[in-house]
Design an enzyme around this catalytic site. Structure first.
Site, mmCIF file in Angstrom:
data_model
loop_
_atom_site.group_PDB
_atom_site.id
_atom_site.type_symbol
_atom_site.label_atom_id
_atom_site.label_comp_id
_atom_site.label_asym_id
_atom_site.label_seq_id
_atom_site.Cartn_x
_atom_site.Cartn_y
_atom_site.Cartn_z
ATOM 1 N N GLY A 1 0.830 -1.214 0.000
ATOM 2 C CA GLY A 1 0.000 0.000 0.000
ATOM 3 C C GLY A 1 0.856 1.252 0.000
ATOM 4 O O GLY A 1 1.893 1.291 0.661
ATOM 5 N N ALA B 1 15.611 10.463 -0.226
ATOM 6 C CA ALA B 1 16.774 10.309 0.656
ATOM 7 C C ALA B 1 17.688 9.188 0.153
ATOM 8 O O ALA B 1 18.915 9.324 0.166
ATOM 9 C CB ALA B 1 16.300 10.013 2.082
ATOM 10 N N VAL C 1 18.034 8.075 -2.937
ATOM 11 C CA VAL C 1 18.709 8.474 -4.182
ATOM 12 C C VAL C 1 19.826 9.481 -3.878
ATOM 13 O O VAL C 1 20.971 9.318 -4.307
ATOM 14 C CB VAL C 1 17.685 9.070 -5.182
ATOM 15 C CG1 VAL C 1 18.384 9.699 -6.377
ATOM 16 C CG2 VAL C 1 16.706 7.985 -5.637
ATOM 17 N N GLY D 1 4.634 -7.605 4.287
ATOM 18 C CA GLY D 1 4.507 -8.495 3.132
ATOM 19 C C GLY D 1 5.663 -8.279 2.171
ATOM 20 O O GLY D 1 6.281 -9.231 1.682
ATOM 21 N N ILE E 1 0.644 3.057 6.471
ATOM 22 C CA ILE E 1 -0.139 3.900 7.390
ATOM 23 C C ILE E 1 -0.624 3.087 8.594
ATOM 24 O O ILE E 1 -0.934 3.638 9.630
ATOM 25 C CB ILE E 1 -1.338 4.578 6.686
ATOM 26 C CG1 ILE E 1 -2.342 3.559 6.156
ATOM 27 C CG2 ILE E 1 -0.878 5.536 5.604
ATOM 28 C CD1 ILE E 1 -3.713 4.164 5.857
ATOM 29 N N ASP E 2 -0.692 1.741 8.437
ATOM 30 C CA ASP E 2 -1.231 0.901 9.518
ATOM 31 C C ASP E 2 -0.327 0.875 10.757
ATOM 32 O O ASP E 2 -0.781 0.524 11.846
ATOM 33 C CB ASP E 2 -1.423 -0.534 9.019
ATOM 34 C CG ASP E 2 -2.307 -0.585 7.784
ATOM 35 O OD1 ASP E 2 -3.184 0.289 7.666
ATOM 36 O OD2 ASP E 2 -2.107 -1.479 6.944
ATOM 37 N N ARG F 1 -17.426 16.436 13.812
ATOM 38 C CA ARG F 1 -17.867 16.938 15.123
ATOM 39 C C ARG F 1 -18.775 18.167 14.971
ATOM 40 O O ARG F 1 -19.746 18.325 15.714
ATOM 41 C CB ARG F 1 -16.635 17.276 15.959
ATOM 42 C CG ARG F 1 -16.909 17.626 17.401
ATOM 43 C CD ARG F 1 -15.599 17.983 18.068
ATOM 44 N NE ARG F 1 -14.835 16.807 18.453
ATOM 45 C CZ ARG F 1 -15.041 16.132 19.589
ATOM 46 N NH1 ARG F 1 -15.986 16.513 20.412
ATOM 47 N NH2 ARG F 1 -14.311 15.089 19.895
ATOM 48 N N ARG G 1 -5.995 -2.196 8.728
ATOM 49 C CA ARG G 1 -5.981 -3.655 8.489
ATOM 50 C C ARG G 1 -6.333 -4.394 9.772
ATOM 51 O O ARG G 1 -7.385 -4.159 10.337
ATOM 52 C CB ARG G 1 -4.622 -4.091 7.928
ATOM 53 C CG ARG G 1 -4.633 -4.074 6.420
ATOM 54 C CD ARG G 1 -3.614 -5.005 5.818
ATOM 55 N NE ARG G 1 -2.262 -4.670 6.172
ATOM 56 C CZ ARG G 1 -1.207 -5.012 5.455
ATOM 57 N NH1 ARG G 1 -1.357 -5.674 4.332
ATOM 58 N NH2 ARG G 1 -0.001 -4.706 5.848
ATOM 59 N N ARG H 1 -25.201 8.139 12.649
ATOM 60 C CA ARG H 1 -24.707 8.128 11.262
ATOM 61 C C ARG H 1 -23.334 7.474 11.219
ATOM 62 O O ARG H 1 -22.592 7.513 12.206
ATOM 63 C CB ARG H 1 -24.594 9.553 10.711
ATOM 64 C CG ARG H 1 -25.869 10.368 10.812
ATOM 65 C CD ARG H 1 -26.974 9.806 9.917
ATOM 66 N NE ARG H 1 -28.250 10.446 10.184
ATOM 67 C CZ ARG H 1 -28.768 11.391 9.409
ATOM 68 N NH1 ARG H 1 -28.119 11.802 8.344
ATOM 69 N NH2 ARG H 1 -29.941 11.928 9.718
ATOM 70 N N GLN I 1 -7.679 8.739 3.986
ATOM 71 C CA GLN I 1 -6.702 8.659 5.073
ATOM 72 C C GLN I 1 -5.274 8.507 4.562
ATOM 73 O O GLN I 1 -4.316 8.834 5.228
ATOM 74 C CB GLN I 1 -7.001 7.439 5.961
ATOM 75 C CG GLN I 1 -8.280 7.576 6.736
ATOM 76 C CD GLN I 1 -8.777 6.252 7.266
ATOM 77 O OE1 GLN I 1 -8.379 5.807 8.330
ATOM 78 N NE2 GLN I 1 -9.644 5.594 6.518
HETATM 79 P P1 ADP Z 1 2.685 -4.775 2.472
HETATM 80 O O1 ADP Z 1 4.114 -4.775 2.045
HETATM 81 O O2 ADP Z 1 2.124 -3.382 2.611
HETATM 82 O O3 ADP Z 1 2.446 -5.649 3.695
HETATM 83 P P2 ADP Z 1 1.505 -6.841 0.772
HETATM 84 O O4 ADP Z 1 1.310 -7.800 1.894
HETATM 85 O O5 ADP Z 1 0.412 -6.699 -0.224
HETATM 86 O O6 ADP Z 1 1.820 -5.372 1.261
HETATM 87 O O7 ADP Z 1 2.829 -7.299 0.011
HETATM 88 C C1 ADP Z 1 3.300 -6.608 -1.126
HETATM 89 C C2 ADP Z 1 3.821 -7.610 -2.140
HETATM 90 O O8 ADP Z 1 4.907 -8.334 -1.559
HETATM 91 C C3 ADP Z 1 2.824 -8.684 -2.563
HETATM 92 O O9 ADP Z 1 1.984 -8.277 -3.624
HETATM 93 C C4 ADP Z 1 3.741 -9.804 -3.015
HETATM 94 O O10 ADP Z 1 4.224 -9.582 -4.322
HETATM 95 C C5 ADP Z 1 4.915 -9.668 -2.031
HETATM 96 N N1 ADP Z 1 4.740 -10.600 -0.909
HETATM 97 C C6 ADP Z 1 3.986 -10.443 0.203
HETATM 98 N N2 ADP Z 1 4.039 -11.526 1.014
HETATM 99 C C7 ADP Z 1 4.823 -12.416 0.371
HETATM 100 C C8 ADP Z 1 5.261 -13.740 0.659
HETATM 101 N N3 ADP Z 1 4.896 -14.366 1.805
HETATM 102 N N4 ADP Z 1 6.056 -14.358 -0.251
HETATM 103 C C9 ADP Z 1 6.426 -13.731 -1.377
HETATM 104 N N5 ADP Z 1 6.066 -12.479 -1.706
HETATM 105 C C10 ADP Z 1 5.270 -11.824 -0.864
#
Ligand code: ADP
Length: 320
Positions: free
Chosen positions: A11, A22, A24, A104, A127-128, A155, A172, A244, A252
């Site tokens: 994200g 920074a 670069v 990820g 951001i999480d 508010r 998340r 509401r 965000q």
């Molecule tokens: P974030 O980095 O914000 O947690 P994601 O979880 O969507 O976002 O991960 C970004 C990208 O990293 C994924 O689209 C994928 O290509 C790669 N990725 C995430 N988890 C794995 C994993 N367990 N193994 C291999 N690649 C991964």
């Protein structure tokens, strides 16, 4: 080391551009060449690599999002996809990568390192704020300020119409945004996945507020704690109050980064380059009690980030 690469993945988060800038500029300062990889791992697999120079990162410090673009890639989750990614890095002569993204993205980088020996340093950008070993991730402060700004506006209407507002925020599976923005925005109740909340308690608090003449109530719900619409419906059904729901969504994540995000992003990006030059590998940069530190990626990914319960309790006491 002659050449490094930089990419943003997962994200987008406001402040990522400051980190790219920074990386670069610090790398060029040390005489390194820099390759920018477009669209995260997806672009790496497709060979979307380009030379970066001092001007490539001009006039971006105040811009949200990421000039390198970001993406999610299913192909990168396969060994074949990662082999292709490694091939492009070797062709370009990239000897180390700075990965700006979430956990990820770091897991993906770790596999690229395991299988192909590609050196990398992770810079936490989400951001999480749910990445362990760092008090702050790039983008969190801006997101919290965006939410507080929205709560301030809501508010005005909540008071004028004497309504109850449920505000659903991102995060998340974590409640960092909700907790910090809820405290800063003076929310009556904050629902986060880390703490079980009984809606009857929320309603009781609402009634207590009404009894002492409160004109409105704001309830912040982290997306990981449930749906704001469901919470709003339960409150409406049980109390009959004019309730509401506002789901803040992607507003965000956008907008100019706060000075706080700009500073930590600049410091973290620059440190990532220092670490690569020192020959370090498989590390994540973090800021702990204001100090920049590096952590082994295996250690960081094995940890769990927890909320500060005292902040949660304080928010409850102050909104009594
Ligand atoms: P974030 O980095 O914000 O947690 P994601 O979880 O969507 O976002 O991960 C970004 C990208 O990293 C994924 O689209 C994928 O290509 C790669 N990725 C995430 N988890 C794995 C994993 N367990 N193994 C291999 N690649 C991964």
């Amino acid at each position: 080391m002659k050449r490094i690469g930089v990419l943003t993945s997962g994200g987008d988060a406001p402040g990522m551009n400051c980190a790219i800038r920074a990386v670069v500029r610090k790398a060029i300062f040390f005489g390194l060449d820099v390759t920018g990889i477009q669209r995260g791992y997806s672009g790496l697999i497709n060979g979307e690599l380009r030379e970066m120079n001092l001007s490539s990162v001009a006039d971006i410090i105040h811009r949200g999002g990421t000039i390198l673009r970001t993406a999610r890639s299913e192909t990168f989750r396969t060994p074949e996809g990662r082999a292709k990614a490694a091939e492009h890095l070797r062709e370009m002569g990239v000897e180390g990568l700075v990965i700006i993204g979430g956990d990820g993205s770091f897991r993906g980088a770790r596999l690229l390192s395991n299988e192909h020996g590609i050196k990398f340093i992770g810079v936490p950008g989400t951001i999480d704020n749910d990445i362990p070993c760092t008090d702050y991730c790039i983008g969190f402060d801006t997101a919290v300020n965006n939410v507080v700004d929205a709560i301030n506006k809501i508010r005005d209407t909540a008071t004028s119409h004497e309504r109850t507002y449920v505000v659903e925020v991102m995060g998340r599976n974590s409640g960092f945004i909700a907790l910090e923005a809820g405290l800063a925005g003076g929310a009556e109740s904050i629902l986060i996945p880390e703490m079980k909340t009984n809606l009857d308690d929320v309603i009781e608090k609402l009634y207590r507020g009404l009894q002492r003449g409160k004109l409105h109530s704001i309830i912040v719900v982290a997306e990981g704690a449930g749906s704001g619409i469901d919470v709003g419906n339960v409150i409406k059904e049980k109390t009959g109050l004019d309730t509401r729901v506002t789901i803040l969504g992607h507003i965000q994540r956008g907008g100019t980064p706060t000075s706080f995000d700009r500073v930590i992003a600049s410091r973290m990006g620059a440190m990532a380059v220092d670490l690569l030059i020192e020959g370090k590998d498989r590390k994540m940069v973090g800021v702990v009690s204001g100090e920049l530190k590096d952590f082994d990626i295996d250690y960081a990914l094995s940890r769990e980030k927890t909320i500060d319960k005292s902040v949660y309790e304080l928010a409850g006491i102050l909104a009594i």
